[in-house]
Design a protein around this motif. Sequence first.
Motif, mmCIF file in Angstrom:
data_model
loop_
_atom_site.group_PDB
_atom_site.id
_atom_site.type_symbol
_atom_site.label_atom_id
_atom_site.label_comp_id
_atom_site.label_asym_id
_atom_site.label_seq_id
_atom_site.Cartn_x
_atom_site.Cartn_y
_atom_site.Cartn_z
ATOM 1 N N PHE A 1 -1.555 -10.127 3.996
ATOM 2 C CA PHE A 1 -0.507 -9.527 4.813
ATOM 3 C C PHE A 1 -0.132 -8.156 4.261
ATOM 4 C CE2 PHE A 1 4.082 -8.938 5.779
ATOM 5 C CZ PHE A 1 3.980 -8.856 7.158
ATOM 6 N N HIS A 2 -0.217 -7.120 5.096
ATOM 7 C CA HIS A 2 0.008 -5.745 4.672
ATOM 8 C C HIS A 2 1.480 -5.349 4.753
ATOM 9 C CE1 HIS A 2 -0.488 -1.186 5.608
ATOM 10 N NE2 HIS A 2 -0.354 -1.386 4.309
ATOM 11 N N ILE A 3 1.996 -4.767 3.659
ATOM 12 C CA ILE A 3 3.342 -4.203 3.637
ATOM 13 C C ILE A 3 3.221 -2.736 3.207
ATOM 14 C CG2 ILE A 3 5.671 -4.337 2.680
ATOM 15 C CD1 ILE A 3 5.175 -7.279 2.078
ATOM 16 N N PRO A 4 3.351 -1.792 4.130
ATOM 17 C CA PRO A 4 3.212 -0.370 3.786
ATOM 18 C C PRO A 4 4.474 0.207 3.153
ATOM 19 C CG PRO A 4 3.614 -0.600 6.131
ATOM 20 C CD PRO A 4 3.513 -2.004 5.580
ATOM 21 N N PHE A 5 4.284 1.123 2.211
ATOM 22 C CA PHE A 5 5.390 1.831 1.571
ATOM 23 C C PHE A 5 5.143 3.329 1.690
ATOM 24 C CE2 PHE A 5 5.459 -2.347 -0.318
ATOM 25 C CZ PHE A 5 6.804 -2.624 -0.505
ATOM 26 N N GLY A 6 6.105 4.101 1.292
ATOM 27 C CA GLY A 6 5.976 5.553 1.361
ATOM 28 C C GLY A 6 5.376 6.138 0.104
ATOM 29 N N ASP B 1 -6.952 -3.022 11.540
ATOM 30 C CA ASP B 1 -5.809 -2.862 12.422
ATOM 31 C C ASP B 1 -4.806 -1.920 11.778
ATOM 32 O OD1 ASP B 1 -3.718 -3.060 14.164
ATOM 33 O OD2 ASP B 1 -3.225 -5.169 13.713
ATOM 34 N N PHE B 2 -4.706 -0.707 12.325
ATOM 35 C CA PHE B 2 -3.794 0.289 11.753
ATOM 36 C C PHE B 2 -2.434 0.300 12.426
ATOM 37 C CE2 PHE B 2 -7.973 2.192 10.685
ATOM 38 C CZ PHE B 2 -7.805 2.264 9.311
ATOM 39 N N SER B 3 -2.163 -0.713 13.228
ATOM 40 C CA SER B 3 -0.864 -0.766 13.929
ATOM 41 C C SER B 3 0.235 -1.338 13.050
ATOM 42 C CB SER B 3 -0.997 -1.609 15.200
ATOM 43 O OG SER B 3 -1.315 -2.971 14.872
ATOM 44 N N GLN B 4 -0.137 -1.940 11.913
ATOM 45 C CA GLN B 4 0.869 -2.543 11.021
ATOM 46 C C GLN B 4 1.691 -1.474 10.321
ATOM 47 O OE1 GLN B 4 -0.568 -5.881 8.594
ATOM 48 N NE2 GLN B 4 -2.532 -5.677 9.617
ATOM 49 N N SER C 1 0.844 -1.196 0.000
ATOM 50 C CA SER C 1 0.000 0.000 0.000
ATOM 51 C C SER C 1 0.875 1.240 0.000
ATOM 52 C CB SER C 1 -0.920 0.020 1.236
ATOM 53 O OG SER C 1 -0.213 0.499 2.370
ATOM 54 N N ALA C 2 0.227 2.384 -0.181
ATOM 55 C CA ALA C 2 0.950 3.657 -0.180
ATOM 56 C C ALA C 2 1.241 4.139 1.231
ATOM 57 C CB ALA C 2 0.148 4.710 -0.928
ATOM 58 N N GLY C 3 0.857 3.365 2.244
ATOM 59 C CA GLY C 3 1.134 3.723 3.624
ATOM 60 C C GLY C 3 0.003 3.328 4.549
ATOM 61 N N THR C 4 0.327 3.050 5.790
ATOM 62 C CA THR C 4 -0.680 2.647 6.772
ATOM 63 C C THR C 4 -1.740 3.731 6.957
ATOM 64 O OG1 THR C 4 0.930 1.285 7.961
ATOM 65 C CG2 THR C 4 -1.041 1.948 9.170
ATOM 66 N N ALA D 1 -7.667 -2.216 0.279
ATOM 67 C CA ALA D 1 -7.241 -3.613 0.288
ATOM 68 C C ALA D 1 -7.882 -4.375 1.446
ATOM 69 C CB ALA D 1 -5.722 -3.702 0.369
ATOM 70 N N GLU D 2 -7.970 -3.727 2.601
ATOM 71 C CA GLU D 2 -8.610 -4.372 3.747
ATOM 72 C C GLU D 2 -10.101 -4.563 3.492
ATOM 73 O OE1 GLU D 2 -7.394 -5.690 6.566
ATOM 74 O OE2 GLU D 2 -5.377 -5.364 5.778
ATOM 75 N N ALA D 3 -10.707 -3.624 2.783
ATOM 76 C CA ALA D 3 -12.121 -3.755 2.434
ATOM 77 C C ALA D 3 -12.323 -4.953 1.514
ATOM 78 C CB ALA D 3 -12.621 -2.483 1.761
ATOM 79 N N ILE D 4 -11.404 -5.146 0.568
ATOM 80 C CA ILE D 4 -11.480 -6.295 -0.335
ATOM 81 C C ILE D 4 -11.360 -7.594 0.465
ATOM 82 C CG2 ILE D 4 -10.294 -7.535 -2.186
ATOM 83 C CD1 ILE D 4 -9.469 -4.800 -3.316
ATOM 84 N N ALA D 5 -10.392 -7.633 1.382
ATOM 85 C CA ALA D 5 -10.176 -8.836 2.182
ATOM 86 C C ALA D 5 -11.418 -9.179 3.007
ATOM 87 C CB ALA D 5 -8.966 -8.635 3.095
ATOM 88 N N LYS D 6 -12.025 -8.161 3.584
ATOM 89 C CA LYS D 6 -13.208 -8.390 4.416
ATOM 90 C C LYS D 6 -14.388 -8.846 3.556
ATOM 91 C CE LYS D 6 -13.665 -6.301 8.149
ATOM 92 N NZ LYS D 6 -13.770 -7.511 9.011
ATOM 93 N N ALA D 7 -14.585 -8.191 2.403
ATOM 94 C CA ALA D 7 -15.704 -8.548 1.528
ATOM 95 C C ALA D 7 -15.539 -9.951 0.952
ATOM 96 C CB ALA D 7 -15.833 -7.528 0.405
#
Length: 319
Positions: free
Chosen positions: A178-183, A316-319, A155-158, A166-172
């Motif tokens: 597994f989330h990997i945030p980038f800048g 979960d925004f702690s990732q 993603s472009a960042g947490t 992406a989390e909405a897609i996963a839930k739906a």
Amino acid sequence: MKRTLTTLLAGAGLALAAMTAQAAAEFPSRAVTIIVPYSPGSTDTLARTLSEGLSEELGTPVVVETRPGAGGTVGGAYVANADPDGHTLLFAVSSVQTVAPHQRDLPYGFEDLKPVARVAVGPNVLAARADAPFKTMEEMLEYAKANPGKVSYGSAGTGGATHIAAEAIAKAADIEMFHIPFGGVTPAIAATVAGDVDVVLGFASAILPQAEAGKLVALAQLSEERAQLAPDLPTLKEAGVDLALPPNVGIWAPAGTPDDVVETISAAVAKAVQRENFVKFGKTTLTEIDYADALTFTEVLLAENSYFEWLLPQIDFSQ
């Protein structure tokens, strides 16, 4: 005393109504400033291209100014607190109004920005690395269900729009990723092209050229229906995921801006988006131009706001 107070309040109400009517009658009385709440880039260029036609339609200079910061909320707050006379507008992605106020305390809320017109809808596209063990959205869902938490996404960042989408897609879809945030979206795409991340989400303008070059595999678009700029790419709904999250790009005014002023601006936008230079720019940049008037745009945003109000507490925004 009560009669005097009632008379004073009535007089104040009439005075306010008269001032509002006068403001509407005089609009525009000077240059209009469009605030883009991001660093110079695609959104900024889109706004500047639109401003050329908008200036001619309104009969006054339309100046575009960038005020980046805090995911667009710096510019959003600036416009929300500007004079509600139509001379200061916001040009942004709808998340500035429908997502950000639910994530943290801000000097504005959903009700402090008044929708004027939608200009474009993105769309967002989900794509996989070229050597991923899946080549379609259906295959990705099957793989993810068989391997919970193994599929990584960049993603472009947490807390940003791509993370939330992406989390909405996963839930739906009832899968775990597994989330990997980038800048930013660019490094997230680069990591996916390099094979370090399984899937990535971003605007069609950033994803589709990589897919056409064989560096990514486009899986699905997040629009309600297939966008004209990507007619061969299925939607999530076609893959069995009951979700559509097109990024609505549009214009807002401060709350309290007279309806007549909003209607004037919205009508000018309707004509400006049909101009040859803007249509050509949309095609060149893979931007789906999709005008909607103030009422229609408001309905879209109310639904979007309700959805994110429900969704965000579950992420979960702690990732």
